[in-house]
Write an enzyme that holds these catalytic residues in place. Structure first.
Site, mmCIF file in Angstrom:
data_model
loop_
_atom_site.group_PDB
_atom_site.id
_atom_site.type_symbol
_atom_site.label_atom_id
_atom_site.label_comp_id
_atom_site.label_asym_id
_atom_site.label_seq_id
_atom_site.Cartn_x
_atom_site.Cartn_y
_atom_site.Cartn_z
ATOM 1 N N GLU A 1 0.818 -1.208 0.000
ATOM 2 C CA GLU A 1 0.000 0.000 0.000
ATOM 3 C C GLU A 1 0.856 1.264 0.000
ATOM 4 O O GLU A 1 0.524 2.246 -0.657
ATOM 5 C CB GLU A 1 -0.933 -0.009 1.212
ATOM 6 C CG GLU A 1 -2.050 -1.037 1.137
ATOM 7 C CD GLU A 1 -1.599 -2.446 1.465
ATOM 8 O OE1 GLU A 1 -2.330 -3.399 1.156
ATOM 9 O OE2 GLU A 1 -0.491 -2.588 2.038
ATOM 10 N N HIS B 1 -10.957 -6.460 7.870
ATOM 11 C CA HIS B 1 -11.672 -6.196 6.622
ATOM 12 C C HIS B 1 -12.968 -5.419 6.856
ATOM 13 O O HIS B 1 -13.856 -5.430 6.009
ATOM 14 C CB HIS B 1 -12.030 -7.504 5.905
ATOM 15 C CG HIS B 1 -10.854 -8.354 5.548
ATOM 16 N ND1 HIS B 1 -10.222 -9.164 6.454
ATOM 17 C CD2 HIS B 1 -10.196 -8.511 4.368
ATOM 18 C CE1 HIS B 1 -9.226 -9.804 5.859
ATOM 19 N NE2 HIS B 1 -9.185 -9.415 4.600
#
Length: 337
Positions: free
Chosen positions: A60, A129
Site C-alpha cells: 500500500e 476487513h
C-alpha cells in the site's frame, strides 16, 4: 439513465474518466485482470489496456507513493486500497506527502490522487476487513474525505474526485455495493431498505465534493449520517414515528456546515449516527460543531449512536452495527426533552 448498483456506478465513473482524460490511470491490488475483489474495475483493463489499468504488488505504501510521483508528473491516478483496513502501511505517504504536497511546494505541485477504499462491515470480514477509519482522514489538513450512500452520488462524487486537484479519500460502504443480499451468507446487506440500486446517468456528471443532501425532510429533529447509516436512519424514523430530517453528509470533509446549521436551527434537536466506534469518531466533531453554531436553538441534548468501543467483533458484527431499534430509541430520547 440506467439502473445501476453502486459497483456498476463506480465502474461507470472510472470508464467515463478513462475515456475522457488520457492522464487518468487506475491501479491497485487485483484491479486489472481480476477486476477488483468487489469487481468495481471489471472489464476496464480489457477495454483500455494494461498501461491504463494494471495490478500492483501488495504494498500500500508503494501504491500510494508511486501515485504521488505520477500526480506530481501530471497524471491523475485512481488507486484502490483493497480494504480501508489496509491503509495503515500507506499512512505516511498519505499524511506526510500527498496531503502536504501543494502547501510545502508553495503551489508548484499538487497531488490529484483518488484513493478508493471499501469500508465498513457486513461481509463477516473480521477485524482486518471491516473498519470505518474516516475520522483519521478528516484530522489531516489537505485531504478530502468522501463516502457515498447510493449509486447516483457514488458516480458523481467519484468523477468529481478524479477531476479535483487535491487528494481525495473515497470510502465505499461494502454493504451498499451489490444490492440488498449477500450471496455468501444470504444475509441482507441493507436489511432495512431496498435502496442500494438506482437511476444513474450513463455519461459524465459530477456531484459537488462539499455539499450535503437532505434525504428526508422533517420538523421534529435533524439526523446527521453518511454511508449505510442513512438507510438505517430512514428505517428508524419509520419505526419511531418521529418526523426526522435526515441529512446525508456525502462529503465528510470539507463539511457542508451551512446545511447542518440551517436544519438544526429549524428542528431544535439533533441525532448523529455512524458505524465507526464512538470515542473520537467523526460524530464527536459533528456534535461539537452543532453545539458551537446552534447552542441557543437546541431544545435537547445532542444524541449520538455509533459502533461500540471494542475491537471489531467477527461473529457479532450485526449486533455491533447501529440498527433501527437503537437509532429509534435515540430519536425518542431527543423528543422527550
Amino acid at each position: 439513465m440506467a439502473r445501476m448498483t453502486m459497483v456498476q456506478a463506480l465502474r461507470s465513473a472510472m470508464d467515463v474518466m478513462l475515456e475522457r482524460d488520457p492522464d487518468v490511470v487506475i491501479y491497485g491490488q487485483d484491479v486489472g485482470y481480476f477486476g477488483g475483489v468487489f469487481r468495481c474495475t471489471e472489464g476496464l483493463q480489457a477495454k483500455y489496456g494494461r498501461s491504463r489499468v494494471f495490478d500492483a504488488p501488495i504494498s500500500e505504501g508503494g501504491i500510494v507513493g508511486s501515485a504521488i510521483g505520477m500526480a506530481a508528473y501530471g497524471l491523475r491516478p485512481v488507486v484502490e486500497v483493497q480494504f480501508a483496513d489496509y491503509f495503515y502501511p500507506a499512512s505516511d505517504q498519505i499524511v506526510s506527502e500527498a496531503a502536504r504536497l501543494r502547501y510545502r511546494s508553495a503551489g508548484d505541485f499538487s497531488a490529484p490522487i483518488t484513493i478508493r477504499m471499501p469500508c465498513g462491515g457486513g461481509i463477516y470480514g473480521g477485524q482486518t476487513h471491516s473498519q470505518s477509519p474516516e475520522a483519521l482522514f478528516t484530522h489531516v489538513c489537505g485531504l478530502r474525505t468522501v463516502m457515498p450512500s447510493n449509486p447516483y452520488d457514488a458516480k458523481g462524487l467519484l468523477i468529481a474526485s478524479i477531476e479535483n486537484d487535491d487528494p481525495v479519500i473515497f470510502l465505499e460502504p461494502k454493504r451498499l455495493y451489490n444490492g440488498p443480499f449477500d450471496g455468501h451468507h444470504d444475509r441482507p446487506l441493507v436489511p432495512w431498505s431496498q435502496h442500494p440500486s438506482g437511476e444513474v446517468p450513463e455519461g459524465h456528471y459530477t456531484v459537488p465534493l462539499d455539499t450535503a443532501k437532505v434525504l428526508r425532510s422533517g420538523a421534529d429533529l435533524t439526523v446527521l449520517a453518511y454511508g449505510t447509516m442513512v438507510f438505517v436512519c430512514e428505517a428508524a424514523a419509520a419505526e419511531s414515528g418521529v418526523d426526522a430530517e435526515i441529512i446525508d453528509l456525502r462529503s465528510i470533509w470539507p463539511l457542508d456546515l451551512p446545511a447542518i446549521v440551517a436544519s438544526v436551527r429549524k428542528t431544535g434537536r439533533c441525532v448523529v449516527v455512524h458505524e465507526a466506534t464512538r470515542t473520537s469518531g467523526f460524530g464527536a466533531e459533528l456534535v461539537a460543531l452543532v453545539q458551537e453554531h446552534c447552542f441557543y436553538h437546541l431544545e435537547a441534548p445532542i444524541e449520538r449512536v455509533t459502533g461500540w468501543d471494542t475491537p471489531y467483533p467477527h461473529a457479532l458484527e450485526w449486533a455491533y452495527f447501529p440498527g433501527p431499534a437503537r437509532v429509534a430509541a435515540a430519536f425518542r430520547r431527543a423528543m422527550e426533552t
